[in-house]
Design an enzyme around this catalytic site. Structure first.
Site, mmCIF file in Angstrom:
data_model
loop_
_atom_site.group_PDB
_atom_site.id
_atom_site.type_symbol
_atom_site.label_atom_id
_atom_site.label_comp_id
_atom_site.label_asym_id
_atom_site.label_seq_id
_atom_site.Cartn_x
_atom_site.Cartn_y
_atom_site.Cartn_z
ATOM 1 N N CYS A 1 -24.286 4.543 -18.640
ATOM 2 C CA CYS A 1 -22.977 4.651 -18.029
ATOM 3 C C CYS A 1 -22.249 5.732 -18.797
ATOM 4 C CB CYS A 1 -22.253 3.311 -18.128
ATOM 5 S SG CYS A 1 -20.737 3.273 -17.172
ATOM 6 N N HIS B 1 -27.130 -8.205 -13.368
ATOM 7 C CA HIS B 1 -27.426 -6.799 -13.700
ATOM 8 C C HIS B 1 -26.788 -6.526 -15.061
ATOM 9 C CE1 HIS B 1 -27.804 -2.416 -12.361
ATOM 10 N NE2 HIS B 1 -27.096 -2.345 -13.476
HETATM 11 ZN ZN ZN Z 1 -26.913 -0.520 -14.326
#
Ligand code: ZN
Length: 314
Positions: free
Chosen positions: A246, A213
């Protein structure tokens, strides 16, 4: 597989409807989410992460997860997964277990990131996972356990490979079907990725699926994909439109884009079963819903055109 051979086929899990929608500033309407997920489910993608059972007050962008799950209509061969942060979240999720196939649980490799993310120590998170995995499997579902900050932590810096290996052994022993490795803030580089995945592949049983990922925070995402392929990894997670990201570092771009990943794989002769044009159409649709352009390369440039046909790979 020799040193220079890559897998001939790859599995892609689309995480945009969870990882992506969760990290975009806008709250997407439930009907739009359902329509977009159903569109993704017609592209050849066979795995889609669609909901989170994190507390709604913590994550208002995904507070309609149950409604999305209950109203979704996807082909039978499309496997849906949900993210679960703790035992209480799992219990709420299992009330709807007939609507999905896989549960994703997670912990960070670094202590500080884990505390900032879920306000618990890594040991407490792993203990909870060890309690949850058997319950997931007893419900007839697959369980993926994700290790976040597996390639570096924005607070602590280096994450030793030994720590990632040790966590992997714990998760494998707990009965996880799959372990995912998150480059949560885009710190991984290809040489590190190849070395770590070679060690992980050698240290784990063949039955354990290992999943990469990557985030494209600093443009290294697709280079990291090639490095993981070289280490024998054949499952990847990505997000249509390059949705998501993020909160740290602020404003950073998100997951690698599904369309960029699929284009790379197809150009190298690696099968995905995914219709690239159909994924791009879904990405254009989510741009329309959000009312602003998204960051994937293919959205800007379109697929590579080969007058006379694509040359043989390699
Ligand atoms: Zn991610």
């Amino acid at each position: 597989m020799t040193d220079h051979e890559l897998p001939s086929a790859v599995v892609v899990r689309e995480v945009g409807p969870r990882d992506g929608f969760q990290n975009e500033p806008e709250r997407i309407a439930t009907a739009d989410k359902i329509r977009l997920i159903e569109q993704l489910a017609r592209t050849g993608l066979r795995r889609i992460e669609v909901a989170s059972f994190v507390r709604p007050d913590v994550l208002p962008q995904l507070d309609d997860g149950v409604e999305v799950l209950e109203r979704l209509e996807v082909p039978a061969d499309v496997h849906l997964s949900v993210l679960v942060p703790n035992v209480r979240g799992l219990e709420r999720a299992l009330e709807h277990a007939d609507r999905f196939h896989e549960v994703c649980v997670f912990a960070s490799a670094s202590e500080t990131h884990n505390r900032r993310n879920v306000n618990r120590s890594v040991a407490e998170s792993i203990a909870a996972i060890e309690e949850m995995v058997p319950r997931v499997r007893a419900a007839g579902l697959r369980c993926q356990a994700v290790i976040a900050t597996a390639f570096g932590c924005p607070y602590e810096g280096v994450v030793p490979a030994e720590r990632v290996l040790e966590l992997t052994r714990r998760l494998e022993a707990a009965g996880a079907d799959e372990v995912g490795y998150g480059d949560t803030t885009g710190m991984a580089n290809p040489l590190q990725v190849r070395a770590l995945f070679r060690r992980l592949r050698a240290a784990t049983g063949e039955g354990l699926e290992l999943t990469a990922h990557f985030h494209n925070t600093r443009g290294q995402g697709l280079a990291n994909v090639l490095a993981a392929l070289e280490a024998g990894i054949s499952t990847f997670e990505s997000s249509f439109g390059e949705l998501g990201g993020c909160p740290v570092p602020k404003g950073a771009t998100g997951n690698i884009a599904t369309e960029d990943l699929v284009s790379l794989l197809h150009e190298m002769g690696i099968e995905t079963g995914i219709d690239l044009a159909a994924v791009l159409e879904a990405s254009r649709e989510v741009q329309r819903v959000l009312g602003r352009p998204l960051g994937s390369h293919l959205l800007l440039a379109g697929p590579i055109e080969w007058p006379g046909g694509r040359p043989a790979a390699g």
